[in-house]
Design a protein around this motif. Sequence first.
Motif, mmCIF file in Angstrom:
data_model
loop_
_atom_site.group_PDB
_atom_site.id
_atom_site.type_symbol
_atom_site.label_atom_id
_atom_site.label_comp_id
_atom_site.label_asym_id
_atom_site.label_seq_id
_atom_site.Cartn_x
_atom_site.Cartn_y
_atom_site.Cartn_z
ATOM 1 N N PHE A 1 -71.039 -87.074 -16.644
ATOM 2 C CA PHE A 1 -71.404 -86.445 -17.911
ATOM 3 C C PHE A 1 -71.009 -87.393 -19.037
ATOM 4 C CE2 PHE A 1 -71.118 -82.781 -15.174
ATOM 5 C CZ PHE A 1 -72.010 -81.851 -15.687
ATOM 6 N N ALA A 2 -71.926 -87.647 -19.958
ATOM 7 C CA ALA A 2 -71.596 -88.416 -21.155
ATOM 8 C C ALA A 2 -71.124 -87.450 -22.232
ATOM 9 C CB ALA A 2 -72.819 -89.186 -21.636
ATOM 10 N N LEU A 3 -70.007 -87.765 -22.872
ATOM 11 C CA LEU A 3 -69.541 -86.958 -23.997
ATOM 12 C C LEU A 3 -70.182 -87.526 -25.252
ATOM 13 C CD1 LEU A 3 -65.760 -86.376 -23.169
ATOM 14 C CD2 LEU A 3 -67.799 -85.189 -22.339
ATOM 15 N N ALA A 4 -71.050 -86.734 -25.876
ATOM 16 C CA ALA A 4 -71.873 -87.229 -26.982
ATOM 17 C C ALA A 4 -71.611 -86.423 -28.251
ATOM 18 C CB ALA A 4 -73.353 -87.136 -26.613
ATOM 19 N N ALA A 5 -71.851 -87.055 -29.383
ATOM 20 C CA ALA A 5 -71.638 -86.413 -30.680
ATOM 21 C C ALA A 5 -72.575 -85.215 -30.834
ATOM 22 C CB ALA A 5 -71.866 -87.409 -31.800
ATOM 23 N N GLY A 6 -71.997 -84.038 -30.981
ATOM 24 C CA GLY A 6 -72.809 -82.832 -31.106
ATOM 25 C C GLY A 6 -73.690 -82.833 -32.331
ATOM 26 N N ASP A 7 -73.206 -83.433 -33.445
ATOM 27 C CA ASP A 7 -73.981 -83.439 -34.677
ATOM 28 C C ASP A 7 -75.091 -84.479 -34.667
ATOM 29 O OD1 ASP A 7 -72.050 -85.391 -34.611
ATOM 30 O OD2 ASP A 7 -71.625 -85.338 -36.745
ATOM 31 N N THR A 8 -75.229 -85.228 -33.581
ATOM 32 C CA THR A 8 -76.324 -86.190 -33.431
ATOM 33 C C THR A 8 -77.297 -85.767 -32.342
ATOM 34 O OG1 THR A 8 -74.944 -88.034 -34.176
ATOM 35 C CG2 THR A 8 -76.919 -88.588 -32.915
ATOM 36 N N PHE A 9 -76.774 -85.333 -31.195
ATOM 37 C CA PHE A 9 -77.611 -85.078 -30.026
ATOM 38 C C PHE A 9 -77.869 -83.604 -29.748
ATOM 39 C CE2 PHE A 9 -75.707 -89.236 -29.311
ATOM 40 C CZ PHE A 9 -76.811 -89.988 -28.961
ATOM 41 N N PHE A 10 -77.195 -82.695 -30.455
ATOM 42 C CA PHE A 10 -77.352 -81.260 -30.182
ATOM 43 C C PHE A 10 -77.669 -80.493 -31.458
ATOM 44 C CE2 PHE A 10 -74.976 -82.911 -26.638
ATOM 45 C CZ PHE A 10 -75.419 -82.188 -25.548
ATOM 46 N N THR A 11 -78.577 -81.038 -32.249
ATOM 47 C CA THR A 11 -78.904 -80.439 -33.549
ATOM 48 C C THR A 11 -80.061 -79.446 -33.475
ATOM 49 O OG1 THR A 11 -80.310 -82.349 -34.014
ATOM 50 C CG2 THR A 11 -78.041 -82.423 -34.839
ATOM 51 N N SER A 12 -80.765 -79.399 -32.350
ATOM 52 C CA SER A 12 -81.882 -78.463 -32.182
ATOM 53 C C SER A 12 -82.025 -78.161 -30.701
ATOM 54 C CB SER A 12 -83.183 -79.068 -32.710
ATOM 55 O OG SER A 12 -83.577 -80.176 -31.917
ATOM 56 N N VAL A 13 -82.816 -77.158 -30.378
ATOM 57 C CA VAL A 13 -83.037 -76.817 -28.968
ATOM 58 C C VAL A 13 -83.717 -77.971 -28.245
ATOM 59 C CG1 VAL A 13 -84.257 -75.277 -27.392
ATOM 60 C CG2 VAL A 13 -83.129 -74.343 -29.417
ATOM 61 N N ALA B 1 -75.514 -84.895 -21.086
ATOM 62 C CA ALA B 1 -74.459 -85.026 -22.085
ATOM 63 C C ALA B 1 -73.798 -83.678 -22.360
ATOM 64 C CB ALA B 1 -75.037 -85.583 -23.386
ATOM 65 N N LEU B 2 -72.530 -83.736 -22.700
ATOM 66 C CA LEU B 2 -71.785 -82.589 -23.195
ATOM 67 C C LEU B 2 -71.397 -82.875 -24.640
ATOM 68 C CD1 LEU B 2 -69.362 -81.874 -20.191
ATOM 69 C CD2 LEU B 2 -71.485 -80.668 -20.752
ATOM 70 N N PRO B 3 -71.503 -81.877 -25.524
ATOM 71 C CA PRO B 3 -71.261 -82.156 -26.940
ATOM 72 C C PRO B 3 -69.780 -82.219 -27.304
ATOM 73 C CG PRO B 3 -71.808 -79.843 -26.656
ATOM 74 C CD PRO B 3 -71.939 -80.482 -25.296
ATOM 75 N N VAL B 4 -69.457 -83.163 -28.162
ATOM 76 C CA VAL B 4 -68.146 -83.223 -28.807
ATOM 77 C C VAL B 4 -68.414 -83.183 -30.302
ATOM 78 C CG1 VAL B 4 -66.061 -84.572 -29.191
ATOM 79 C CG2 VAL B 4 -67.121 -84.554 -26.932
ATOM 80 N N TRP B 5 -67.971 -82.107 -30.930
ATOM 81 C CA TRP B 5 -68.236 -81.922 -32.355
ATOM 82 C C TRP B 5 -67.138 -82.610 -33.153
ATOM 83 C CZ3 TRP B 5 -72.928 -79.918 -32.948
ATOM 84 C CH2 TRP B 5 -73.458 -79.176 -31.885
ATOM 85 N N ARG B 6 -67.508 -83.606 -33.942
ATOM 86 C CA ARG B 6 -66.535 -84.448 -34.623
ATOM 87 C C ARG B 6 -65.577 -83.650 -35.501
ATOM 88 N NH1 ARG B 6 -71.273 -88.115 -35.460
ATOM 89 N NH2 ARG B 6 -71.006 -89.889 -34.060
ATOM 90 N N LYS B 7 -66.075 -82.617 -36.160
ATOM 91 C CA LYS B 7 -65.242 -81.915 -37.126
ATOM 92 C C LYS B 7 -64.733 -80.567 -36.635
ATOM 93 C CE LYS B 7 -67.380 -84.093 -41.162
ATOM 94 N NZ LYS B 7 -68.082 -83.873 -42.458
ATOM 95 N N ARG B 8 -65.146 -80.141 -35.445
ATOM 96 C CA ARG B 8 -64.716 -78.816 -35.008
ATOM 97 C C ARG B 8 -64.439 -78.709 -33.506
ATOM 98 N NH1 ARG B 8 -69.242 -75.677 -33.232
ATOM 99 N NH2 ARG B 8 -71.274 -76.583 -33.742
ATOM 100 N N THR B 9 -64.160 -79.829 -32.852
ATOM 101 C CA THR B 9 -63.713 -79.762 -31.461
ATOM 102 C C THR B 9 -62.243 -79.394 -31.452
ATOM 103 O OG1 THR B 9 -65.332 -81.377 -30.681
ATOM 104 C CG2 THR B 9 -63.379 -81.065 -29.343
#
Length: 236
Positions: free
Chosen positions: A93-105, A117-125
């Motif tokens: 699993f790649a840990l990816a920036a949620g605000d870049t790769f998970f912004t829409s369905v 990928a699994l999301p890592v939210w920069r400001k709210r993880t």
Amino acid sequence: MEFQFRPARDTELSPVARLSSHAREVGLRGLLAQGIWRRGVRLYLRLFHRLEVSGREHLPAAPPFVLIANHSSHLDALTLAAMLRGTSARRAFALAAGDTFFTSVRASAFAAWAVNALPVWRKRTSAKDLNGLRERLEEDKLVFILFPEGTRSRNGEMGRFLPGIGALVAGGAVPVVPCFLEGAFDCWPATRSWPRPGKLRLRIGPPLEFSGVGNDKAGWLEVGRRCEAAVRGLRG
């Protein structure tokens, strides 16, 4: 061997919620989609970037382990994931920036089904999120691909490592494998929408272990420093 049945972690989630959940499991369709994706990426890397990999002997024989590297391009995660084989590839699993790769369905679906990928939210993880990822890494015997700089380099130079990697591995037995990817910034910097052909070289170093490091703020900082030094040491 005693067989133990365990329901999937994401059983209770809706299909949309599953895409961006840390509990997401791959499933049969996901394995098929990701297998096709990996083959396509390997072919692309071979034809357009003449990917050269050294140090494969340092990769653990089986998960769990963590792959870390410098980060200057979207090619980084694709390259690290594509060079894995067998069980390690299927459990990566790649840990990816949620605000870049998970912004829409649509974006979340691509990140989940193709890149895994699994999301890592920069400001709210939260600490709870990190603890959950650590639990999955160890219990499900996964491979995590992550970039401790936290963001892509804007000038090609490697930045300082953040201590978040320490929260995943400090005080545990999961090895961390340092890597250095050369050429990715020239091929696909953050200022370009699409990559261009160019040579890529991936160097893999001996795994690091942090079982003797405290799982606290001081320990996380130590892990970050040691990981950064190991990756910098792989530069040509």
